[in-house]
Design a protein around this motif. Structure first.
Motif, mmCIF file in Angstrom:
data_model
loop_
_atom_site.group_PDB
_atom_site.id
_atom_site.type_symbol
_atom_site.label_atom_id
_atom_site.label_comp_id
_atom_site.label_asym_id
_atom_site.label_seq_id
_atom_site.Cartn_x
_atom_site.Cartn_y
_atom_site.Cartn_z
ATOM 1 N N ASP A 16 0.830 -1.213 0.000
ATOM 2 C CA ASP A 16 0.000 0.000 0.000
ATOM 3 C C ASP A 16 0.858 1.255 0.000
ATOM 4 O OD1 ASP A 16 -2.269 -1.531 0.004
ATOM 5 O OD2 ASP A 16 -2.649 -1.348 2.173
ATOM 6 N N ASN A 53 2.474 14.841 -13.377
ATOM 7 C CA ASN A 53 1.367 15.470 -14.104
ATOM 8 C C ASN A 53 1.280 16.959 -13.813
ATOM 9 O OD1 ASN A 53 0.580 13.168 -15.446
ATOM 10 N ND2 ASN A 53 -0.927 12.571 -13.904
ATOM 11 N N GLU A 87 3.848 5.689 -5.562
ATOM 12 C CA GLU A 87 3.754 5.713 -7.027
ATOM 13 C C GLU A 87 2.686 6.706 -7.479
ATOM 14 O OE1 GLU A 87 4.748 4.710 -10.950
ATOM 15 O OE2 GLU A 87 5.789 4.444 -9.054
ATOM 16 N N ARG A 88 1.526 6.699 -6.816
ATOM 17 C CA ARG A 88 0.465 7.660 -7.162
ATOM 18 C C ARG A 88 0.934 9.099 -6.942
ATOM 19 N NH1 ARG A 88 -3.049 5.324 -3.540
ATOM 20 N NH2 ARG A 88 -3.272 3.198 -4.233
ATOM 21 N N ALA A 89 1.655 9.329 -5.855
ATOM 22 C CA ALA A 89 2.169 10.671 -5.568
ATOM 23 C C ALA A 89 3.172 11.094 -6.631
ATOM 24 C CB ALA A 89 2.808 10.704 -4.179
ATOM 25 N N ARG A 90 4.032 10.170 -7.037
ATOM 26 C CA ARG A 90 5.021 10.482 -8.069
ATOM 27 C C ARG A 90 4.329 10.826 -9.390
ATOM 28 N NH1 ARG A 90 7.708 8.311 -12.259
ATOM 29 N NH2 ARG A 90 6.516 6.389 -12.229
ATOM 30 N N ILE A 91 3.317 10.061 -9.760
ATOM 31 C CA ILE A 91 2.595 10.318 -11.006
ATOM 32 C C ILE A 91 1.863 11.653 -10.939
ATOM 33 C CG2 ILE A 91 0.677 9.507 -12.438
ATOM 34 C CD1 ILE A 91 1.621 6.656 -11.809
ATOM 35 N N GLU A 92 1.238 11.948 -9.804
ATOM 36 C CA GLU A 92 0.551 13.245 -9.650
ATOM 37 C C GLU A 92 1.536 14.402 -9.755
ATOM 38 O OE1 GLU A 92 -1.662 13.149 -6.025
ATOM 39 O OE2 GLU A 92 -2.962 11.536 -6.726
ATOM 40 N N ALA A 130 2.275 1.782 -3.443
ATOM 41 C CA ALA A 130 1.231 2.276 -4.337
ATOM 42 C C ALA A 130 0.977 3.758 -4.098
ATOM 43 C CB ALA A 130 -0.053 1.470 -4.142
ATOM 44 N N ARG A 131 0.948 4.179 -2.820
ATOM 45 C CA ARG A 131 0.762 5.610 -2.514
ATOM 46 C C ARG A 131 1.923 6.439 -3.049
ATOM 47 N NH1 ARG A 131 -1.397 3.851 2.421
ATOM 48 N NH2 ARG A 131 0.645 3.946 3.403
#
Length: 92
Positions: A9, A23, A15-20, A12-13
């Motif tokens: 988890d 962006n 990775e999501r933070a890196r992608i955001e 995943a958090r």
């Protein structure tokens, strides 16, 4: 088992933070004249061109079929292959 789920988890958090973050950075770099995504309305000229080309092809092939000088319409064989075909030197 529970530690594996927590670690997954957390990855995943992260990775999501890196992608955001990527962006947001990309949005800041965007210029007004950058290419935009294609909309369905933008494809209409291409569709019209293809449909027009198909229509012209049908008309030309139909005209060629109707104006075929090899057949006189009285028999299934071309005029040049018939036994009663006019001689090429007969009209001279």
């Amino acid at each position: 088992m529970e530690q594996d789920e927590r670690a997954r988890d957390e990855r995943a958090r992260d990775e999501r933070a890196r992608i955001e973050r990527l962006n947001r950075e990309a949005a800041l770099e965007k210029a007004p004249d950058d290419p935009q995504a294609v909309t369905p309305r933008d494809t209409r000229p291409l569709i019209a061109l293809v449909v027009g080309a198909l229509a012209v092809t049908v008309v030309v092939l139909g005209w060629m079929w109707m104006a075929n000088p090899s057949y006189d319409g009285t028999g299934p064989r071309p005029v040049a292959e018939r036994d009663d075909a006019p001689s090429p030197t007969a009209h001279q």
